[in-house]
Design a protein around this motif. Sequence first.
Motif, PDB file in Angstrom:
ATOM      1  N   VAL A  94       0.828  -1.204   0.000  1.00  0.00           N
ATOM      2  CA  VAL A  94       0.000   0.000   0.000  1.00  0.00           C
ATOM      3  C   VAL A  94       0.867   1.259   0.000  1.00  0.00           C
ATOM      4  O   VAL A  94       0.569   2.222  -0.707  1.00  0.00           O
ATOM      5  N   TRP A  95       1.949   1.278   0.761  1.00  0.00           N
ATOM      6  CA  TRP A  95       2.786   2.473   0.824  1.00  0.00           C
ATOM      7  C   TRP A  95       3.380   2.805  -0.545  1.00  0.00           C
ATOM      8  O   TRP A  95       3.584   3.964  -0.874  1.00  0.00           O
ATOM      9  N   MET A  96       3.633   1.780  -1.372  1.00  0.00           N
ATOM     10  CA  MET A  96       4.156   2.021  -2.714  1.00  0.00           C
ATOM     11  C   MET A  96       3.086   2.663  -3.595  1.00  0.00           C
ATOM     12  O   MET A  96       3.383   3.553  -4.388  1.00  0.00           O
ATOM     13  N   TRP A  97       1.831   2.210  -3.459  1.00  0.00           N
ATOM     14  CA  TRP A  97       0.730   2.823  -4.217  1.00  0.00           C
ATOM     15  C   TRP A  97       0.587   4.298  -3.836  1.00  0.00           C
ATOM     16  O   TRP A  97       0.376   5.159  -4.696  1.00  0.00           O
ATOM     17  N   ILE A  98       0.693   4.601  -2.552  1.00  0.00           N
ATOM     18  CA  ILE A  98       0.555   5.994  -2.091  1.00  0.00           C
ATOM     19  C   ILE A  98       1.665   6.860  -2.681  1.00  0.00           C
ATOM     20  O   ILE A  98       1.421   7.967  -3.158  1.00  0.00           O
ATOM     21  N   ILE A  99       2.890   6.362  -2.679  1.00  0.00           N
ATOM     22  CA  ILE A  99       4.008   7.123  -3.251  1.00  0.00           C
ATOM     23  C   ILE A  99       3.796   7.352  -4.744  1.00  0.00           C
ATOM     24  O   ILE A  99       4.015   8.459  -5.250  1.00  0.00           O
ATOM     25  N   MET A 100       3.337   6.330  -5.465  1.00  0.00           N
ATOM     26  CA  MET A 100       3.103   6.493  -6.905  1.00  0.00           C
ATOM     27  C   MET A 100       1.997   7.514  -7.173  1.00  0.00           C
ATOM     28  O   MET A 100       2.115   8.344  -8.084  1.00  0.00           O
ATOM     29  N   ILE A 101       0.918   7.500  -6.371  1.00  0.00           N
ATOM     30  CA  ILE A 101      -0.169   8.471  -6.543  1.00  0.00           C
ATOM     31  C   ILE A 101       0.335   9.879  -6.260  1.00  0.00           C
ATOM     32  O   ILE A 101      -0.002  10.831  -6.979  1.00  0.00           O
ATOM     33  N   LEU A 102       1.141  10.054  -5.222  1.00  0.00           N
ATOM     34  CA  LEU A 102       1.699  11.372  -4.916  1.00  0.00           C
ATOM     35  C   LEU A 102       2.591  11.886  -6.046  1.00  0.00           C
ATOM     36  O   LEU A 102       2.529  13.069  -6.411  1.00  0.00           O
ATOM     37  N   ILE A 103       3.413  11.033  -6.610  1.00  0.00           N
ATOM     38  CA  ILE A 103       4.298  11.449  -7.706  1.00  0.00           C
ATOM     39  C   ILE A 103       3.487  11.832  -8.940  1.00  0.00           C
ATOM     40  O   ILE A 103       3.742  12.863  -9.570  1.00  0.00           O
ATOM     41  N   VAL A 104       2.506  11.025  -9.291  1.00  0.00           N
ATOM     42  CA  VAL A 104       1.661  11.339 -10.450  1.00  0.00           C
ATOM     43  C   VAL A 104       0.870  12.612 -10.189  1.00  0.00           C
ATOM     44  O   VAL A 104       0.750  13.481 -11.081  1.00  0.00           O
ATOM     45  N   GLY A 105       0.334  12.795  -8.999  1.00  0.00           N
ATOM     46  CA  GLY A 105      -0.407  14.014  -8.652  1.00  0.00           C
ATOM     47  C   GLY A 105       0.471  15.247  -8.721  1.00  0.00           C
ATOM     48  O   GLY A 105       0.068  16.283  -9.256  1.00  0.00           O
ATOM     49  N   TRP A 106       1.692  15.152  -8.186  1.00  0.00           N
ATOM     50  CA  TRP A 106       2.617  16.282  -8.247  1.00  0.00           C
ATOM     51  C   TRP A 106       2.969  16.608  -9.691  1.00  0.00           C
ATOM     52  O   TRP A 106       3.020  17.775 -10.081  1.00  0.00           O
ATOM     53  N   GLY A 107       3.206  15.579 -10.515  1.00  0.00           N
ATOM     54  CA  GLY A 107       3.523  15.794 -11.928  1.00  0.00           C
ATOM     55  C   GLY A 107       2.372  16.470 -12.656  1.00  0.00           C
ATOM     56  O   GLY A 107       2.579  17.390 -13.465  1.00  0.00           O
ATOM     57  N   ALA A 108       1.133  16.041 -12.391  1.00  0.00           N
ATOM     58  CA  ALA A 108      -0.035  16.660 -13.028  1.00  0.00           C
ATOM     59  C   ALA A 108      -0.173  18.112 -12.582  1.00  0.00           C
ATOM     60  O   ALA A 108      -0.436  19.004 -13.407  1.00  0.00           O
ATOM     61  N   TYR A 109       0.000  18.393 -11.289  1.00  0.00           N
ATOM     62  CA  TYR A 109      -0.073  19.761 -10.781  1.00  0.00           C
ATOM     63  C   TYR A 109       0.990  20.636 -11.438  1.00  0.00           C
ATOM     64  O   TYR A 109       0.713  21.753 -11.877  1.00  0.00           O
ATOM     65  N   TYR A 110       2.204  20.118 -11.551  1.00  0.00           N
ATOM     66  CA  TYR A 110       3.309  20.870 -12.161  1.00  0.00           C
ATOM     67  C   TYR A 110       2.989  21.189 -13.619  1.00  0.00           C
ATOM     68  O   TYR A 110       3.181  22.316 -14.071  1.00  0.00           O
ATOM     69  N   LEU A 111       2.534  20.198 -14.368  1.00  0.00           N
ATOM     70  CA  LEU A 111       2.219  20.423 -15.783  1.00  0.00           C
ATOM     71  C   LEU A 111       1.081  21.428 -15.956  1.00  0.00           C
ATOM     72  O   LEU A 111       1.133  22.299 -16.838  1.00  0.00           O
ATOM     73  N   ILE A 112       0.042  21.327 -15.132  1.00  0.00           N
ATOM     74  CA  ILE A 112      -1.097  22.251 -15.244  1.00  0.00           C
ATOM     75  C   ILE A 112      -0.657  23.674 -14.927  1.00  0.00           C
ATOM     76  O   ILE A 112      -0.974  24.618 -15.665  1.00  0.00           O
ATOM     77  N   THR A 113       0.103  23.862 -13.853  1.00  0.00           N
ATOM     78  CA  THR A 113       0.532  25.224 -13.498  1.00  0.00           C
ATOM     79  C   THR A 113       1.565  25.759 -14.487  1.00  0.00           C
ATOM     80  O   THR A 113       1.585  26.960 -14.774  1.00  0.00           O
ATOM     81  N   TYR A 114       2.376  24.926 -15.059  1.00  0.00           N
ATOM     82  CA  TYR A 114       3.394  25.370 -16.010  1.00  0.00           C
ATOM     83  C   TYR A 114       2.754  25.823 -17.319  1.00  0.00           C
ATOM     84  O   TYR A 114       3.079  26.882 -17.850  1.00  0.00           O
ATOM     85  N   PHE A 115       1.837  24.983 -17.845  1.00  0.00           N
ATOM     86  CA  PHE A 115       1.236  25.319 -19.133  1.00  0.00           C
ATOM     87  C   PHE A 115       0.108  26.327 -19.015  1.00  0.00           C
ATOM     88  O   PHE A 115      -0.248  26.976 -20.001  1.00  0.00           O
ATOM     89  N   SER A 116      -0.487  26.534 -17.853  1.00  0.00           N
ATOM     90  CA  SER A 116      -1.568  27.515 -17.736  1.00  0.00           C
ATOM     91  C   SER A 116      -1.021  28.934 -17.715  1.00  0.00           C
ATOM     92  O   SER A 116      -1.739  29.882 -17.994  1.00  0.00           O
ATOM     93  N   GLY A 117       0.240  29.122 -17.452  1.00  0.00           N
ATOM     94  CA  GLY A 117       0.845  30.447 -17.402  1.00  0.00           C
ATOM     95  C   GLY A 117       1.402  30.912 -18.730  1.00  0.00           C
ATOM     96  O   GLY A 117       1.813  32.058 -18.876  1.00  0.00           O
TER      97      GLY A 117
END
Length: 137
Positions: A111-134
């Motif tokens: 389970v801890w590995m799933w949580i880490i993968m979700i956090l990494i994917v979420g951070w990547g999506a947040y980064y891409l959205i904020t980068y391209f929205s500007g």
Amino acid sequence: MTKDRSSVFLFIDDDAKPLAELKTPIVFDFDTSKLTDGDHVLKIVSKSPTGREGIRKINFTVKNGPSISVEGLNEDDVVDGILPLMINAYDKGNQKSFVIEGSETPQTIPVWMWIIMILIVGWGAYYLITYFSGLPY
């Protein structure tokens, strides 16, 4: 002129007949494949040229059979209902060549590995959205 050497007698468990009688110093290949899996005692009895004796006992465990891996049930677990178990048994096989198939036990992703993968994917999506929205179009 030959000098007298000590003799050693090797015994397994409580056998009265020695496994080997050898003169020291020696190098001895101890073949455990002829022993049953489990706890054993190697008893070494030495006799010096003057007639004195010495004894040394070494406890050891033989595990020649296939390794058994169980996932889903641990020692001393308190359980209830239906348990999904994953069981694998694999052997060392020929020790002169390495065979991958069956030599590794598949395991579920923790389970801890799933949580880490979700956090990494979420951070990547947040980064891409904020980068391209500007960026201006």
